[in-house]
Design a protein around this motif. Structure first.
Motif, mmCIF file in Angstrom:
data_model
loop_
_atom_site.group_PDB
_atom_site.id
_atom_site.type_symbol
_atom_site.label_atom_id
_atom_site.label_comp_id
_atom_site.label_asym_id
_atom_site.label_seq_id
_atom_site.Cartn_x
_atom_site.Cartn_y
_atom_site.Cartn_z
ATOM 1 N N ALA A 79 39.067 44.873 36.742
ATOM 2 C CA ALA A 79 39.322 43.982 35.587
ATOM 3 C C ALA A 79 38.511 42.650 35.618
ATOM 4 O O ALA A 79 37.935 42.186 34.610
ATOM 5 C CB ALA A 79 40.911 43.579 35.898
ATOM 6 N N ALA A 80 37.982 42.237 36.819
ATOM 7 C CA ALA A 80 37.317 41.075 36.924
ATOM 8 C C ALA A 80 35.959 41.215 36.374
ATOM 9 O O ALA A 80 35.269 40.459 36.026
ATOM 10 C CB ALA A 80 37.498 40.364 38.480
ATOM 11 N N TYR A 81 35.304 42.585 36.923
ATOM 12 C CA TYR A 81 34.055 42.814 36.602
ATOM 13 C C TYR A 81 33.654 42.860 35.050
ATOM 14 O O TYR A 81 32.684 42.978 34.772
ATOM 15 C CB TYR A 81 33.543 44.216 37.131
ATOM 16 N N GLY A 82 34.779 42.884 34.211
ATOM 17 C CA GLY A 82 34.785 43.002 32.694
ATOM 18 C C GLY A 82 33.843 41.542 32.258
ATOM 19 O O GLY A 82 33.441 41.987 31.365
ATOM 20 N N LEU A 83 33.952 40.555 33.016
ATOM 21 C CA LEU A 83 33.277 39.697 32.512
ATOM 22 C C LEU A 83 31.800 39.575 32.513
ATOM 23 O O LEU A 83 31.136 39.027 31.222
ATOM 24 C CB LEU A 83 33.573 38.239 33.433
ATOM 25 N N GLY A 84 31.040 40.378 33.032
ATOM 26 C CA GLY A 84 29.800 40.416 33.287
ATOM 27 C C GLY A 84 29.158 41.421 32.386
ATOM 28 O O GLY A 84 27.776 41.379 32.066
ATOM 29 N N ASN A 85 29.906 42.481 31.903
ATOM 30 C CA ASN A 85 29.324 43.515 30.835
ATOM 31 C C ASN A 85 29.674 43.383 29.546
ATOM 32 O O ASN A 85 29.784 44.470 28.719
ATOM 33 C CB ASN A 85 29.705 44.808 31.438
ATOM 34 N N GLY A 86 29.756 42.355 28.854
ATOM 35 C CA GLY A 86 29.884 41.951 27.369
ATOM 36 C C GLY A 86 31.436 41.936 27.021
ATOM 37 O O GLY A 86 31.564 41.869 25.824
ATOM 38 N N SER A 88 35.068 40.327 26.351
ATOM 39 C CA SER A 88 35.224 39.201 26.030
ATOM 40 C C SER A 88 36.357 38.736 26.897
ATOM 41 O O SER A 88 36.890 39.298 27.815
ATOM 42 C CB SER A 88 35.957 38.950 24.645
ATOM 43 N N ASN A 89 36.556 37.182 27.104
ATOM 44 C CA ASN A 89 37.272 36.532 28.172
ATOM 45 C C ASN A 89 39.029 36.891 27.614
ATOM 46 O O ASN A 89 39.732 37.197 28.587
ATOM 47 C CB ASN A 89 37.300 35.148 27.924
ATOM 48 N N ASN A 90 39.304 37.327 26.200
ATOM 49 C CA ASN A 90 40.653 37.700 26.125
ATOM 50 C C ASN A 90 40.871 39.007 26.580
ATOM 51 O O ASN A 90 41.985 39.584 27.037
ATOM 52 C CB ASN A 90 40.984 37.588 24.719
ATOM 53 N N GLU A 91 39.735 40.108 26.699
ATOM 54 C CA GLU A 91 39.897 41.522 27.165
ATOM 55 C C GLU A 91 40.121 41.328 28.752
ATOM 56 O O GLU A 91 41.149 42.174 29.291
ATOM 57 C CB GLU A 91 38.762 42.231 26.740
ATOM 58 N N THR A 92 39.606 40.577 29.082
ATOM 59 C CA THR A 92 39.624 40.286 30.720
ATOM 60 C C THR A 92 41.122 39.733 30.980
ATOM 61 O O THR A 92 41.652 40.263 32.149
ATOM 62 C CB THR A 92 38.491 39.489 31.151
ATOM 63 N N GLU A 93 41.410 38.807 30.414
ATOM 64 C CA GLU A 93 42.636 38.260 30.612
ATOM 65 C C GLU A 93 44.089 39.320 30.330
ATOM 66 O O GLU A 93 45.107 39.644 31.257
ATOM 67 C CB GLU A 93 43.073 37.309 29.693
ATOM 68 N N ARG A 94 43.463 40.068 29.450
ATOM 69 C CA ARG A 94 44.638 41.242 29.134
ATOM 70 C C ARG A 94 44.897 42.169 30.394
ATOM 71 O O ARG A 94 45.876 42.769 30.718
ATOM 72 C CB ARG A 94 44.242 41.851 27.627
ATOM 73 N N ARG A 95 43.499 42.525 30.720
ATOM 74 C CA ARG A 95 43.374 43.737 31.736
ATOM 75 C C ARG A 95 44.155 42.999 33.092
ATOM 76 O O ARG A 95 44.759 43.831 33.783
ATOM 77 C CB ARG A 95 41.988 43.991 31.972
ATOM 78 N N LEU A 96 43.847 41.660 33.480
ATOM 79 C CA LEU A 96 44.294 41.216 34.726
ATOM 80 C C LEU A 96 45.824 41.239 34.333
ATOM 81 O O LEU A 96 46.772 41.200 35.496
ATOM 82 C CB LEU A 96 43.645 39.774 34.940
ATOM 83 N N THR A 97 46.282 40.695 33.126
ATOM 84 C CA THR A 97 47.802 40.602 32.995
ATOM 85 C C THR A 97 48.485 42.033 33.261
ATOM 86 O O THR A 97 49.519 42.008 33.896
ATOM 87 C CB THR A 97 47.832 40.101 31.741
ATOM 88 N N ASN A 98 47.650 43.008 32.696
ATOM 89 C CA ASN A 98 48.468 44.441 32.997
ATOM 90 C C ASN A 98 48.568 44.506 34.151
ATOM 91 O O ASN A 98 49.316 45.247 34.818
ATOM 92 C CB ASN A 98 47.446 45.359 32.047
ATOM 93 N N VAL A 99 47.276 44.235 35.114
ATOM 94 C CA VAL A 99 47.318 44.706 36.681
ATOM 95 C C VAL A 99 48.422 44.063 37.311
ATOM 96 O O VAL A 99 49.159 44.716 38.011
ATOM 97 C CB VAL A 99 45.873 44.315 37.210
#
Length: 110
Positions: A79-86, A88-99
Motif C-alpha cells: 500500500a505504501a509503494y502506491g505513492l511512487g507509481n502515480g 494519488s494520496n487518496n488512493e494510498t490512504e484508502r489502501r492503508l485504511t483497508n489494510v
C-alpha cells in the motif's frame, strides 16, 4: 507497644525455629550453618529462575524463527509503494485504511 510485641514475636518464632532444627537434627544449629543454608537456598532459587528464563527466551526465539515465509508487513509495503507509481494520496490512504481494518485496528478510526 506494638513494635515491642512484633520484636518479641519475631524472637519467639526464631527461637522455635532453631529449637525445631535442634530437635530434628539432634545437633547444634549455629549461625554459620543457618547462613550457609540460606545462601544455598538463594543460589538454588536464582539458578532455577535463570534456567527458566533462558528456556523462555529460547522458546520465544524458536517461535519467531518459524515464520520466515509469511511477511507481516507485505500489505503495508504494498500500500505504501502506491505513492511512487502515480497513485494519488487518496488512493494510498484508502489502501492503508483497508489494510488496517483487515488486521483488526478499528479503534484507530473511532
Amino acid at each position: 507497644g506494638s513494635a515491642m510485641a512484633m520484636i518479641s514475636r519475631r524472637r519467639l518464632v526464631l527461637v522455635l525455629l532453631l529449637l525445631a532444627c535442634e530437635i530434628y537434627h539432634a545437633e547444634a544449629v549455629t549461625t554459620k550453618k543457618v547462613l550457609t543454608w540460606c545462601q544455598y537456598t538463594v543460589v538454588c532459587c536464582c539458578t532455577t529462575l535463570s534456567f527458566l528464563c533462558a528456556a523462555l527466551v529460547v522458546l520465544f526465539l524458536l517461535v519467531l524463527s518459524g515464520d520466515d515465509d509469511d511477511d507481516e508487513w507485505a500489505d503495508f509495503d504494498e500500500a505504501a509503494y502506491g505513492l511512487g507509481n502515480g497513485t494519488s494520496n487518496n488512493e494510498t490512504e484508502r489502501r492503508l485504511t483497508n489494510v488496517l481494518l483487515r488486521r483488526g485496528y478499528e479503534y484507530v478510526f473511532a
